[in-house]
Design an enzyme around this catalytic site. Structure first.
Site, PDB file in Angstrom:
ATOM      1  N   GLN A 169     -34.707  38.610  -8.327  1.00 59.36           N
ATOM      2  CA  GLN A 169     -35.249  39.968  -8.322  1.00 59.36           C
ATOM      3  C   GLN A 169     -34.445  40.877  -9.250  1.00 59.36           C
ATOM      4  O   GLN A 169     -33.299  40.575  -9.607  1.00 59.36           O
ATOM      5  CB  GLN A 169     -35.206  40.531  -6.897  1.00 59.36           C
ATOM      6  CG  GLN A 169     -33.818  40.539  -6.276  1.00 59.36           C
ATOM      7  CD  GLN A 169     -33.846  40.589  -4.768  1.00 59.36           C
ATOM      8  OE1 GLN A 169     -34.833  40.985  -4.168  1.00 59.36           O
ATOM      9  NE2 GLN A 169     -32.753  40.172  -4.142  1.00 59.36           N
ATOM     10  N   ASP A 202     -29.618  35.119   3.532  1.00 54.19           N
ATOM     11  CA  ASP A 202     -30.209  36.007   2.538  1.00 54.19           C
ATOM     12  C   ASP A 202     -30.620  35.178   1.330  1.00 54.19           C
ATOM     13  O   ASP A 202     -30.034  34.118   1.071  1.00 54.19           O
ATOM     14  CB  ASP A 202     -29.222  37.100   2.130  1.00 54.19           C
ATOM     15  CG  ASP A 202     -29.915  38.262   1.434  1.00 54.19           C
ATOM     16  OD1 ASP A 202     -30.228  39.248   2.122  1.00 54.19           O
ATOM     17  OD2 ASP A 202     -30.163  38.166   0.227  1.00 54.19           O
ATOM     18  N   ASP A 213     -33.741  30.063   0.781  1.00 56.33           N
ATOM     19  CA  ASP A 213     -35.010  30.446   1.374  1.00 56.33           C
ATOM     20  C   ASP A 213     -34.874  30.436   2.890  1.00 56.33           C
ATOM     21  O   ASP A 213     -34.657  29.381   3.492  1.00 56.33           O
ATOM     22  CB  ASP A 213     -36.092  29.455   0.946  1.00 56.33           C
ATOM     23  CG  ASP A 213     -37.450  29.793   1.539  1.00 56.33           C
ATOM     24  OD1 ASP A 213     -37.580  30.847   2.191  1.00 56.33           O
ATOM     25  OD2 ASP A 213     -38.378  28.997   1.346  1.00 56.33           O
ATOM     26  N   ASP A 269     -33.873  42.058   8.680  1.00 57.83           N
ATOM     27  CA  ASP A 269     -33.475  43.186   7.828  1.00 57.83           C
ATOM     28  C   ASP A 269     -33.966  42.889   6.423  1.00 57.83           C
ATOM     29  O   ASP A 269     -33.189  42.554   5.529  1.00 57.83           O
ATOM     30  CB  ASP A 269     -31.959  43.351   7.887  1.00 57.83           C
ATOM     31  CG  ASP A 269     -31.466  44.552   7.107  1.00 57.83           C
ATOM     32  OD1 ASP A 269     -32.302  45.390   6.717  1.00 57.83           O
ATOM     33  OD2 ASP A 269     -30.245  44.654   6.889  1.00 57.83           O
TER      34      ASP A 269
END
Length: 296
Positions: free
Chosen positions: A32, A107, A139, A157
């Site tokens: 990302q 995460d 993942d 979260d």
């Protein structure tokens, strides 16, 4: 309006604009794009894919809302699973709870985690040095398959569910089924559920409906996080009955370090305004792996 800004969509017709005072670091990981910036009025902030995920001024509101209502209803809290949370805002708060012996955190993005440790150290504090904290990257779907329960608390979260990211796959019926298998008989699951916007309720309503299909009990609640522009939605779920209108019996064990959550705040969080309440009932669908859902 400003020399540099973050423009976040609230709907197809509206946006929330933040003034970027300083860009501390920005880049793209294998997963990302991200920025760590200073926002006017909000201080240091993590921005993922052009959307604000947390800010120095109000991250406590979001993280304490995700964690503490669930904690008050769990009869005992020793093992906790956190999904997401690379910015560090949730882990140190979980470790401060009485009785916690193990926290597993998964995460997606190890590189972004490293950047937040460097630039948002006030979020992580000393949590990474705590031997009770076990952190893995990859993942979460695959990592859950190899995990042994039960857990007393499971916290999602997660970043915003937007196209082109892994996040939409972590709000689905199938994903919640995996979580249910890992949850203890009286364990609590809490997830962020997107904007609590009565003019755009579809995503929150769908997260709620999906949780209600998987868990015996699931209830919505909201919290006003100023940096997000609109009130934010959450869902609290369990296989064990609980009455959400008042805090659970563990309210007496909430740490003194908490700054934004108390009994009166809890009442406000679970008192859903009429228009939103009606539209959560009237809209939404079950989210599945084959038919994921994204926010506006």
């Amino acid at each position: 309006m400003f020399p540099r800004e973050v423009v976040e969509p609230i709907s197809e017709h509206e946006a929330h604009v933040h003034h970027v005072v300083e860009v501390m670091v920005e880049g793209t990981t294998s997963i990302q794009s991200y920025e760590i910036v200073r926002l006017g009025g909000h201080g240091r902030a993590l921005v993922i894919g052009g959307r604000v995920q947390s800010t120095e001024a109000d991250e406590a509101i979001y993280h304490e809302a995700l964690l503490l209502p669930a904690f008050t209803f769990a009869p005992a809290v020793t093992r906790v699973l956190c999904l997401g949370g690379a910015n560090g805002g949730i882990l140190h708060r979980v470790l401060a709870l009485p009785g916690v012996t193990e926290v597993r955190q998964f995460d997606l993005d190890a590189e972004l985690h490293e950047r937040t440790v460097e630039y948002l150290s006030y979020m992580h504090r000393d949590a990474l040095n705590d031997p009770r904290a076990l952190i893995g990257f990859g993942d979460p779907k695959g990592m859950l398959e190899d995990l042994e329960g039960p857990f007393d608390l499971i916290l999602a979260d997660l970043p915003d569910s937007v196209p082109g990211t892994h996040a939409p796959g972590m709000f689905t019926f199938e994903f919640y089924q995996r979580i249910r298998k890992l949850l203890g008989d009286a364990g609590m699951f809490a997830t962020q559920a997107g904007p609590a916007n009565p003019l755009g309720p579809a995503f929150m309503a769908s997260v709620l409906r999906t949780a209600q299909e998987v868990f015996a009990h699931a209830h919505p609640f909201t919290s006003a996080v100023p940096a997000f522009g609109v009130p934010w939605g959450f869902v609290l779920a369990s296989n064990h009955p609980f009455a959400p209108n008042s805090p659970g019996p563990r309210m007496v064990d909430v740490p003194d370090s908490v700054t934004t959550y108390d009994t009166e705040t809890h009442h406000h969080m679970f008192a859903i305004p009429r228009l939103l309440r009606e539209r959560l009932i009237a809209t939404g669908r079950v989210i599945t792996d084959d038919e994921p859902m994204v926010q506006a």
